[in-house]
Design an enzyme around this catalytic site. Structure first.
Site, PDB file in Angstrom:
ATOM      1  N   ASP A  58       1.172  -1.600   0.127  1.00  9.63           N
ATOM      2  CA  ASP A  58       0.103  -0.159   0.242  1.00  9.63           C
ATOM      3  C   ASP A  58       0.799   1.312   0.210  1.00  9.63           C
ATOM      4  OD1 ASP A  58      -1.911   2.343   0.368  1.00  9.63           O
ATOM      5  OD2 ASP A  58      -2.487   1.632   2.444  1.00  9.63           O
ATOM      6  N   GLU A 137      30.868  13.240  -1.016  1.00 12.49           N
ATOM      7  CA  GLU A 137      31.415  12.674  -0.151  1.00 12.49           C
ATOM      8  C   GLU A 137      30.686  12.881   1.517  1.00 12.49           C
ATOM      9  OE1 GLU A 137      35.001  15.594  -0.308  1.00 12.49           O
ATOM     10  OE2 GLU A 137      36.004  14.589  -2.055  1.00 12.49           O
ATOM     11  N   GLU A 139      29.604  14.284   4.891  1.00 10.55           N
ATOM     12  CA  GLU A 139      30.213  14.336   6.078  1.00 10.55           C
ATOM     13  C   GLU A 139      29.268  13.598   7.436  1.00 10.55           C
ATOM     14  OE1 GLU A 139      32.688  18.135   5.050  1.00 10.55           O
ATOM     15  OE2 GLU A 139      31.078  18.263   5.269  1.00 10.55           O
ATOM     16  N   GLU A 197      34.553  12.011   8.412  1.00 11.47           N
ATOM     17  CA  GLU A 197      34.086  11.877   6.728  1.00 11.47           C
ATOM     18  C   GLU A 197      34.504  10.573   6.261  1.00 11.47           C
ATOM     19  OE1 GLU A 197      34.660  15.247   3.920  1.00 11.47           O
ATOM     20  OE2 GLU A 197      35.260  13.373   2.754  1.00 11.47           O
ATOM     21  N   HIS A 246      30.090  16.935  -0.916  1.00  9.21           N
ATOM     22  CA  HIS A 246      30.887  17.223  -1.751  1.00  9.21           C
ATOM     23  C   HIS A 246      30.627  15.919  -3.006  1.00  9.21           C
ATOM     24  CE1 HIS A 246      34.478  20.175   0.467  1.00  9.21           C
ATOM     25  NE2 HIS A 246      32.361  20.123   0.202  1.00  9.21           N
ATOM     26  N   ARG A 317      38.143  27.436  -2.625  1.00 12.43           N
ATOM     27  CA  ARG A 317      37.139  26.795  -2.399  1.00 12.43           C
ATOM     28  C   ARG A 317      35.962  27.401  -2.204  1.00 12.43           C
ATOM     29  NH1 ARG A 317      41.438  23.105  -1.909  1.00 12.43           N
ATOM     30  NH2 ARG A 317      40.638  20.485  -2.235  1.00 12.43           N
ATOM     31  N   GLU A 337      33.247  19.449  -8.866  1.00  9.74           N
ATOM     32  CA  GLU A 337      32.821  19.121  -8.065  1.00  9.74           C
ATOM     33  C   GLU A 337      31.519  20.082  -7.191  1.00  9.74           C
ATOM     34  OE1 GLU A 337      34.404  18.874  -3.354  1.00  9.74           O
ATOM     35  OE2 GLU A 337      36.198  19.333  -4.775  1.00  9.74           O
ATOM     36  N   ARG A 339      30.488  21.587  -4.617  1.00  8.05           N
ATOM     37  CA  ARG A 339      29.985  22.305  -2.891  1.00  8.05           C
ATOM     38  C   ARG A 339      29.024  21.837  -2.086  1.00  8.05           C
ATOM     39  NH1 ARG A 339      35.515  21.651  -1.639  1.00  8.05           N
ATOM     40  NH2 ARG A 339      35.787  23.406   0.035  1.00  8.05           N
TER      41      ARG A 339
END
Length: 448
Positions: A58, A137, A139, A197, A246, A317, A337, A339
């Site tokens: 269901d 990645e 964390e 991590e 990330h 970054r 990447e 972030r």
């Protein structure tokens, strides 16, 4: 419409393993549209029929699925995902299988997040890309229990000292993930106290979506065995870094990395540039997916490593997208990447929407702006405005209204998931918006 691919694993292989390893139950796993893992157990005597016809259930009580008048669903196990759950012990073994959700007519159910990922992969294949690799990645924080936020250590980034109470815990998570067929590249203490991590090796889009769901439950189960509580809440501690996810991405065609160009100054192909441009252009629209809760926006603030400015860079970054520097001989590792996502999101919907936004960039020929190598946090508001650098939404309310207007996200999720997700998040924001918080009482009660 994308279809559910034929199974590569022979049902007999799984049934043989169930018998030889004395596995009494197999858990059928799937997710609701918010990314919460759902499960029911099937006894080994019922497995052969379940592998052939699926198992009915269901769906009306599953968040984001159909209402009660059209609630019949079928969970069709993906036999390629069979593993034995290591935390259940050797005496009473339990297996698990991820499922695709089907309608009673055997068609893929449009409200199934796993189907959103399959649909995105089908679009990539139609455009000539046979593999979408992704490496998130995730964390998380490890607390004494689930009653509060009492930390277990005062360790910092990459610390290996007696302050890091999680070393044995991380080791046991790695062992559990290996038993589940998920290779791990490395583990470490993160920046915040009691923050960790554990990085899985990259994998193909659908498999990594499954792996991310498995990772979260494995971390929580191993934490429980150690007497602790693990949380993927983005920002549980005021004044400390939040937990991010990330997300590394690349596309392959005929076994070659479609993102690599040896003649480009950044070693990025036109495909890669347009893909990155797609994610930057639609970042504000995607935000309610990769930062899905009220708490997510307590993390997305300047000064705590979480990027909020829509730009890309190679070293910086503080930008939303980073392109890791090219190393000779590592052409296959060329990637982007992103972030800004956090680990509380629904991996299927988030990864599907990221892929769709990138493919939109490729299809429409989006142009990538110049990289921003300056620290964007040091720029004034006026400077960022002159440079045309946008900022992510500052609240879930703002983010969900951006998403509600997005054709790209609608295409990525399909109308069913899109509409229900927007409705659920609008309700969540409204519920939060009317709350009276301790901060307000402390700030205003005695002075007004």
């Amino acid at each position: 419409m994308a279809t559910v691919e034929a199974r590569r694993t022979d049902p007999g292989e799984v049934l043989s393993r169930v018998e030889s390893e004395n596995i009494e139950f197999v858990r059928f796993w799937f997710t609701d549209i918010l990314g919460q893992l759902k499960s029911f157990a099937v006894g080994k005597e019922e497995l052969e029929g379940a592998f052939e016809d699926g198992m009915g259930f269901d769906g009306s009580s599953i968040t984001g699925f159909n209402r009660i008048e059209e609630s019949d669903m079928i969970a069709m196990p993906d036999l390629d995902t069979f593993e034995v759950l290591p935390w259940r012990g050797p005496d009473h073994k339990v297996g698990r299988l991820f499922c695709d959700i089907l309608t009673p007519h055997g068609e893929p159910y449009e409200g199934d997040p796993r189907f959103a990922m399959r649909r995105a992969l089908a679009r990539a294949k139609d455009m000539g890309f046979d593999q979408f690799n992704i490496g998130p990645e995730l964390e998380f924080f490890l607390f004494k229990d689930d009653k509060g936020t009492e930390v277990l250590d005062k360790g910092g980034y990459f610390d290996l000292t007696t302050l890091d109470a999680g070393s044995d815990f991380r080791r046991d998570v790695v062992f559990a993930l290996r038993e589940l067929g998920i290779p791990v590249e490395y583990t470490h203490h993160e920046v915040g106290p009691s923050q960790h991590e554990i990085d899985m090796r990259y994998a193909e889009g659908l498999r990594m979506s499954d792996n991310a769901m498995t990772y979260r439950i494995a971390v929580k189960e191993v934490a429980f065995q150690h007497g602790y509580y693990a949380t993927f809440m983005p920002k549980p501690l005021f004044g400390e870094n939040g937990s991010g996810m990330h997300t590394h991405q690349s596309l392959f065609a005929d076994g070659r990395n479609a993102f690599y160009d040896p003649d480009d100054e950044y070693y990025l192909s036109d495909t890669a540039k347009s893909y990155i441009a797609g994610q930057l252009k639609h970042a504000r629209e995607l935000c309610a997916l990769f930062a899905p809760s009220v708490n997510s926006y307590k993390r997305l603030v300047p000064g705590y490593e979480a990027p909020v400015y829509v730009a890309w860079s190679r070293r910086n970054r503080s930008a939303l997208v980073r392109v890791p520097l090219y190393h000779p001989g590592k052409e296959q590792a060329t990637r982007m990447e992103l972030r800004c996502p956090d680990p509380s999101c629904n991996p299927y919907l988030t990864f599907a929407a990221l892929l769709q936004a990138g493919l939109e960039g490729i299809e429409q020929g989006y142009e990538l702006p110049e990289p921003m190598e300056r620290n964007l946090y040091d720029l004034s508001h006026d400077e960022r405005e002159r440079l045309g650098i946008e900022q992510l939404p500052e609240t879930l309310g703002e983010a969900i209204e951006e998403m509600a207007q997005s054709e790209v996200v609608l295409k990525a999720l399909g109308e069913h998931v899109f509409t229900r997700y927007v409705d659920l998040k609008r309700a969540e924001w409204e519920d939060y918006r009317v709350q009276v918080t301790p901060w307000e009482l402390e700030r205003y009660l005695a002075v007004t």
